[in-house]
Design an enzyme around this catalytic site. Structure first.
Site, PDB file in Angstrom:
ATOM      1  N   SER A  45      19.741  51.214  75.577  1.00  0.00           N
ATOM      2  CA  SER A  45      18.340  51.024  75.954  1.00  0.00           C
ATOM      3  C   SER A  45      18.297  50.037  77.110  1.00  0.00           C
ATOM      4  CB  SER A  45      17.565  50.463  74.753  1.00  0.00           C
ATOM      5  OG  SER A  45      16.297  49.980  75.134  1.00  0.00           O
ATOM      6  N   LYS A  50      21.451  46.284  70.850  1.00  0.00           N
ATOM      7  CA  LYS A  50      21.802  47.076  72.026  1.00  0.00           C
ATOM      8  C   LYS A  50      22.730  46.302  72.966  1.00  0.00           C
ATOM      9  CE  LYS A  50      19.497  50.743  70.869  1.00  0.00           C
ATOM     10  NZ  LYS A  50      20.216  52.006  70.539  1.00  0.00           N
ATOM     11  N   TYR A  68      16.371  44.235  67.903  1.00  0.00           N
ATOM     12  CA  TYR A  68      16.713  45.493  68.566  1.00  0.00           C
ATOM     13  C   TYR A  68      17.507  45.224  69.841  1.00  0.00           C
ATOM     14  CZ  TYR A  68      15.956  50.019  70.864  1.00  0.00           C
ATOM     15  OH  TYR A  68      16.127  51.228  71.505  1.00  0.00           O
TER      16      TYR A  68
END
Length: 276
Positions: A148, A165, A161
């Site tokens: 991402s 990543k 999150y």
């Protein structure tokens, strides 16, 4: 080696495993690689629409296998990969696409939420990669990790999150250096905001699913557009794919002017945490 000199890949007849294969991006990737002649194995949770996804592929003339599997469970992953190996003979490409998100301020987020996000996004990908590694080395295969923009730049209200990543980049880019001389490729893919369905299962700080709408920056991307670009990047041997002008601008701005990037990003995303 410079990307321009990397050997192109042809996926006709190859076996491609896609985790999170019943979701929006996963199904689009299955259609894209299947359309290039690959045999597709989609892996996803038992509660996902695996059967529907397999039927969709079969109706398009794509040879497909669908397997229920929780990728956070190492034994389930080993069993799933063994089944795929038995059906297809070997594994040529692994696409680590499965993921989970959260939207909550760091101070309001329980440690279990961080742990759950890391278990799926990082350790799930790790389990799958280790389970296929012998095949990938033998076949001079390819690992694709769906990361991402949050793996390259900060993202407000998504610290867990973003951490997962960033960790994926550290893991797979380091692995890429280790296996390059064995002919195994590693492609990191960094989408921006995509209408993928991942937000439907996003966690709040208490670990429960949240139902308030998410904020976004720019227009939501389409899974099919992501899949087309991933296939092109995989065919050409690229190592990193940053998608959309917004993603490229965000990555560059975060690197060159982090303060400005932070102010602009917060302005766009702060409101979603205020909607309680």
């Amino acid at each position: 080696m410079h990307e321009a000199f990397l050997v192109r890949r042809d996926f006709n007849g190859c076996s491609v495993v896609i985790t999170g294969g019943a979701g929006g991006i996963g199904r689009a990737l299955a259609r894209s690689f299947g359309g290039a002649g690959a045999k597709i194995a989609i892996v996803d949770l038992p509660s996902s629409p695996l059967g529907m996804a397999r039927e969709e592929l079969a109706s398009a003339g794509i040879e497909a296998l669908a397997l229920p599997c929780d990728i956070t469970d190492r034994e389930q992953v080993r069993d799933a990969m063994a089944t795929i190996r038995e059906a297809f003979g070997s594994i040529d490409v692994l696409i680590n696409n499965a993921g989970i998100a959260h939207r909550s301020a760091f101070a309001d987020t329980e440690p279990e939420v961080f742990r759950r996000v890391m278990e799926v996004n990082l350790f799930g990908a790790l389990h799958c990669t280790q389970a296929c590694m012998d095949d990938l080395v033998a076949n001079r295969g390819l690992i694709i990790a769906i990361s991402s923009i949050a793996g390259l730049a900060p993202l407000y209200g998504r610290s867990g999150y973003a951490a997962s990543k960033h960790a994926m980049h550290g893991l797979f880019e380091s692995l890429g250096a280790e296996v390059a001389d064995k002919g195994v490729g590693v492609l990191m893919v960094c989408p921006s905001f995509v209408d993928s369905g991942i937000e439907a299962s996003a966690l709040g700080g208490d670990g429960k699913r949240i139902n308030r709408p998410r904020s976004k920056i720019g227009r939501l991307g389409a899974p099919d557009d992501v899949a087309v670009e991933v296939l092109k990047a995989a065919q050409s041997g690229r190592r990193r794919l940053v998608l959309t002008p917004l993603g490229k601008t965000s990555t560059l701005l975060s690197s060159l002017a982090p303060g400005l990037y932070e102010r602009l990003m917060i302005r766009k995303l702060r409101s979603e945490l205020d909607e309680r």
